[in-house]
Structure formats: structure tokens, C-alpha cells
Write a protein that holds these residues in place. Structure first.
Motif, mmCIF file in Angstrom:
data_model
loop_
_atom_site.group_PDB
_atom_site.id
_atom_site.type_symbol
_atom_site.label_atom_id
_atom_site.label_comp_id
_atom_site.label_asym_id
_atom_site.label_seq_id
_atom_site.Cartn_x
_atom_site.Cartn_y
_atom_site.Cartn_z
ATOM 1 N N ARG A 80 0.429 -1.031 -0.025
ATOM 2 C CA ARG A 80 -0.175 -0.532 0.114
ATOM 3 C C ARG A 80 0.445 0.928 0.191
ATOM 4 O O ARG A 80 2.004 0.863 0.040
ATOM 5 C CB ARG A 80 -0.795 0.201 1.473
ATOM 6 C CG ARG A 80 -2.020 -0.566 1.160
ATOM 7 C CD ARG A 80 -2.891 -0.628 2.667
ATOM 8 N NE ARG A 80 -4.275 -0.387 1.499
ATOM 9 C CZ ARG A 80 -4.729 0.421 1.772
ATOM 10 N NH1 ARG A 80 -4.933 0.474 3.217
ATOM 11 N NH2 ARG A 80 -5.983 0.747 1.202
ATOM 12 N N LEU A 81 0.487 2.575 -0.406
ATOM 13 C CA LEU A 81 1.364 3.273 -0.925
ATOM 14 C C LEU A 81 0.497 4.814 0.055
ATOM 15 O O LEU A 81 -1.040 5.003 -0.012
ATOM 16 C CB LEU A 81 1.082 3.626 -2.072
ATOM 17 C CG LEU A 81 1.980 5.353 -2.594
ATOM 18 C CD1 LEU A 81 3.783 5.534 -1.591
ATOM 19 C CD2 LEU A 81 1.857 5.445 -3.680
ATOM 20 N N ALA A 82 0.479 5.466 0.573
ATOM 21 C CA ALA A 82 0.167 7.170 1.271
ATOM 22 C C ALA A 82 0.732 7.737 1.025
ATOM 23 O O ALA A 82 1.996 8.001 0.669
ATOM 24 C CB ALA A 82 -0.071 6.984 2.743
ATOM 25 N N VAL A 83 -0.308 8.481 0.418
ATOM 26 C CA VAL A 83 0.225 9.716 -0.486
ATOM 27 C C VAL A 83 -0.292 11.357 -0.157
ATOM 28 O O VAL A 83 -1.234 11.399 0.250
ATOM 29 C CB VAL A 83 0.399 10.100 -2.264
ATOM 30 C CG1 VAL A 83 0.758 8.688 -2.880
ATOM 31 C CG2 VAL A 83 -1.404 9.544 -2.203
ATOM 32 N N GLY A 84 0.107 12.590 0.139
ATOM 33 C CA GLY A 84 -0.135 13.594 0.988
ATOM 34 C C GLY A 84 -0.928 14.327 -0.223
ATOM 35 O O GLY A 84 -1.540 14.427 -1.412
ATOM 36 N N VAL A 85 -2.631 14.296 0.112
ATOM 37 C CA VAL A 85 -2.960 15.410 -0.223
ATOM 38 C C VAL A 85 -3.672 16.925 0.580
ATOM 39 O O VAL A 85 -4.538 17.693 -0.432
ATOM 40 C CB VAL A 85 -4.500 14.585 -0.149
ATOM 41 C CG1 VAL A 85 -4.256 13.118 -0.865
ATOM 42 C CG2 VAL A 85 -5.203 14.246 1.091
ATOM 43 N N ASP A 86 -3.440 16.371 1.970
ATOM 44 C CA ASP A 86 -3.807 18.494 1.993
ATOM 45 C C ASP A 86 -2.968 18.594 3.171
ATOM 46 O O ASP A 86 -2.228 17.233 4.297
ATOM 47 C CB ASP A 86 -5.207 17.992 2.817
ATOM 48 C CG ASP A 86 -4.803 19.638 3.102
ATOM 49 O OD1 ASP A 86 -5.355 20.536 2.286
ATOM 50 O OD2 ASP A 86 -5.644 19.862 4.485
ATOM 51 N N ILE A 87 -2.022 19.659 3.837
ATOM 52 C CA ILE A 87 -0.680 19.961 4.258
ATOM 53 C C ILE A 87 -1.696 21.597 4.554
ATOM 54 O O ILE A 87 -1.770 21.985 3.456
ATOM 55 C CB ILE A 87 0.210 19.591 3.995
ATOM 56 C CG1 ILE A 87 0.980 19.562 5.004
ATOM 57 C CG2 ILE A 87 0.738 20.318 3.252
ATOM 58 C CD1 ILE A 87 2.523 19.267 4.786
ATOM 59 N N ASN A 88 -1.454 21.859 5.723
ATOM 60 C CA ASN A 88 -1.472 23.117 6.502
ATOM 61 C C ASN A 88 -0.367 23.077 7.848
ATOM 62 O O ASN A 88 -0.040 22.500 8.070
ATOM 63 C CB ASN A 88 -2.656 23.686 6.396
ATOM 64 C CG ASN A 88 -3.517 22.995 8.129
ATOM 65 O OD1 ASN A 88 -3.059 23.428 9.408
ATOM 66 N ND2 ASN A 88 -4.448 22.336 7.892
ATOM 67 N N ALA A 89 0.095 24.763 7.974
ATOM 68 C CA ALA A 89 1.114 24.967 9.156
ATOM 69 C C ALA A 89 1.032 26.071 9.452
ATOM 70 O O ALA A 89 0.103 27.328 8.747
ATOM 71 C CB ALA A 89 2.656 24.789 8.631
ATOM 72 N N THR A 90 0.832 26.613 10.711
ATOM 73 C CA THR A 90 0.853 27.980 11.605
ATOM 74 C C THR A 90 2.088 27.802 12.380
ATOM 75 O O THR A 90 2.090 26.686 12.867
ATOM 76 C CB THR A 90 -0.754 27.926 12.580
ATOM 77 O OG1 THR A 90 -1.952 27.178 11.806
ATOM 78 C CG2 THR A 90 -0.668 28.995 12.616
ATOM 79 N N HIS A 91 2.439 28.733 11.709
ATOM 80 C CA HIS A 91 3.993 29.482 12.477
ATOM 81 C C HIS A 91 3.416 29.918 13.324
ATOM 82 O O HIS A 91 2.954 31.195 13.455
ATOM 83 C CB HIS A 91 4.690 29.734 11.133
ATOM 84 C CG HIS A 91 4.848 29.244 9.979
ATOM 85 N ND1 HIS A 91 5.425 27.210 10.032
ATOM 86 C CD2 HIS A 91 4.835 29.687 8.964
ATOM 87 C CE1 HIS A 91 4.872 27.080 8.969
ATOM 88 N NE2 HIS A 91 5.261 27.884 8.054
ATOM 89 N N THR A 92 4.104 30.009 14.811
ATOM 90 C CA THR A 92 3.548 30.794 15.564
ATOM 91 C C THR A 92 5.424 30.954 16.361
ATOM 92 O O THR A 92 4.878 32.499 17.065
ATOM 93 C CB THR A 92 2.589 29.768 17.394
ATOM 94 O OG1 THR A 92 3.829 28.883 16.759
ATOM 95 C CG2 THR A 92 1.393 29.458 16.051
ATOM 96 N N ARG A 93 6.121 30.614 16.206
ATOM 97 C CA ARG A 93 7.077 31.508 16.917
ATOM 98 C C ARG A 93 8.330 31.312 15.979
ATOM 99 O O ARG A 93 8.733 30.511 14.789
ATOM 100 C CB ARG A 93 7.745 30.296 17.964
ATOM 101 C CG ARG A 93 9.277 31.426 18.306
ATOM 102 C CD ARG A 93 9.609 30.547 20.293
ATOM 103 N NE ARG A 93 8.202 31.266 20.892
ATOM 104 C CZ ARG A 93 8.387 31.763 21.683
ATOM 105 N NH1 ARG A 93 9.897 32.146 21.684
ATOM 106 N NH2 ARG A 93 7.407 32.058 23.033
ATOM 107 N N SER A 94 9.711 31.931 15.738
ATOM 108 C CA SER A 94 10.815 31.786 14.588
ATOM 109 C C SER A 94 11.940 31.402 14.967
ATOM 110 O O SER A 94 12.350 31.551 16.407
ATOM 111 C CB SER A 94 11.264 33.214 14.064
ATOM 112 O OG SER A 94 10.011 33.666 13.348
ATOM 113 N N ALA A 95 12.642 30.105 14.635
ATOM 114 C CA ALA A 95 13.664 29.514 15.109
ATOM 115 C C ALA A 95 14.949 30.930 14.637
ATOM 116 O O ALA A 95 14.933 30.729 12.854
ATOM 117 C CB ALA A 95 13.711 28.371 15.306
ATOM 118 N N THR A 96 15.865 30.671 15.169
ATOM 119 C CA THR A 96 16.856 31.150 14.615
ATOM 120 C C THR A 96 18.481 30.208 14.864
ATOM 121 O O THR A 96 19.528 30.700 13.870
ATOM 122 C CB THR A 96 17.244 32.667 14.882
ATOM 123 O OG1 THR A 96 17.183 32.654 16.600
ATOM 124 C CG2 THR A 96 15.793 33.568 14.868
#
Length: 143
Positions: A80-96
Motif C-alpha cells: 500500500r502507498l500513502a500520498v499527501g492530499v492536504d497540508i497546512n501549517a501555522t507558524h507561531t515562533r521563529s527559530a534562528t
């Protein structure tokens, strides 16, 4: 364990044998824990930044998609194979600087759909990004 039950899978070994893909390798991802219930990977900030020195938002998403898609494929199992169909991201802090750590946990593990949440934190354990990915699981074509 019943006689006909599949043998437990060593997730880190499975992930190492499968490979994580060229992009994830170029970005320095390293899996440190890998099972259907929880996957963890790290990524360096250095080399993955925007021009102003912040970790690029797309780098968070690469970390999240790598973890979520790989976890979905481990869940899917052989043939079997899993393929991405949706992705979302919320960025709340910045790594430096330093490394960021992504922890992936399933929200839904179905026969044809998986949903995972990936929480990315900095070296001090502060949440920087929350990513959710949905994968479609399908049978591999017969050859």
C-alpha cells in the motif's frame, strides 16, 4: 501475540531502509523515533533559513510532511502507498539557531485516510509551528 499476527516492525529500521527522500536529506532531517503512534525527527536551522536568518516556513513544512507521510506509509503496510492530499501549517515562533524537533502523532488512522499533527519546537522546547497533513492510502498497482 497470535500465531498469524505480523511481526512487529522496527520503525527506525523501516524508515532507514525506505529512505526519506533527497530534499529531506539535503535539509539535514534525522529520524530519532519512529512508530505508527509517534515519530520524531530533528532538523538544523542553519542552512534552512530565509535571508533574514529565520528558519524558512517551508522548511517547517518539509519536516512536517516528511514525518506525516512516512508515518502514514508505515501505517499503510506492505503493498500500500500513502500520498499527501492536504497540508497546512501555522507558524507561531521563529527559530534562528540550533535544531528544531518535530513530533508527529496520528489524529486518524483509517484504511484509506490518515491525518497527522506535527508539533515543531525549538531547542528550548517552545512551539514554533503546528502542521497537519492528510494522506490518502491506496493499494499499489499489481505488476
Amino acid at each position: 501475540m497470535p500465531e498469524n499476527a505480523p511481526a512487529p516492525v522496527d520503525g527506525l529500521e523501516w524508515a532507514a531502509n525506505r529512505g526519506m527522500g533527497a530534499l529531506a536529506e539535503k535539509m539535514g532531517l534525522r529520524f530519532t523515533e519512529f512508530s505508527v503512534e509517534r515519530c520524531v525527527a530533528t532538523m538544523p536551522v542553519e542552512g534552512n533559513t530565509q535571508p533574514v536568518g529565520l528558519l524558512h516556513g517551508g522548511a517547517y513544512v518539509v519536516l512536517g510532511e516528511s514525518l506525516g507521510s512516512m508515518a502514514a506509509n508505515l501505517h499503510a503496510g506492505p503493498g500500500r502507498l500513502a500520498v499527501g492530499v492536504d497540508i497546512n501549517a501555522t507558524h507561531t515562533r521563529s527559530a534562528t539557531s540550533g535544531i528544531v524537533t518535530g513530533v508527529c502523532t496520528p489524529l486518524h488512522l483509517g484504511r484509506t485516510v490518515t491525518v497527522h499533527e506535527i508539533v515543531v519546537t525549538d531547542d528550548e522546547g517552545r512551539r514554533c509551528s503546528t502542521i497537519r497533513i492528510t494522506n490518502h492510502v491506496k493499494d499499489l498497482p499489481q505488476r
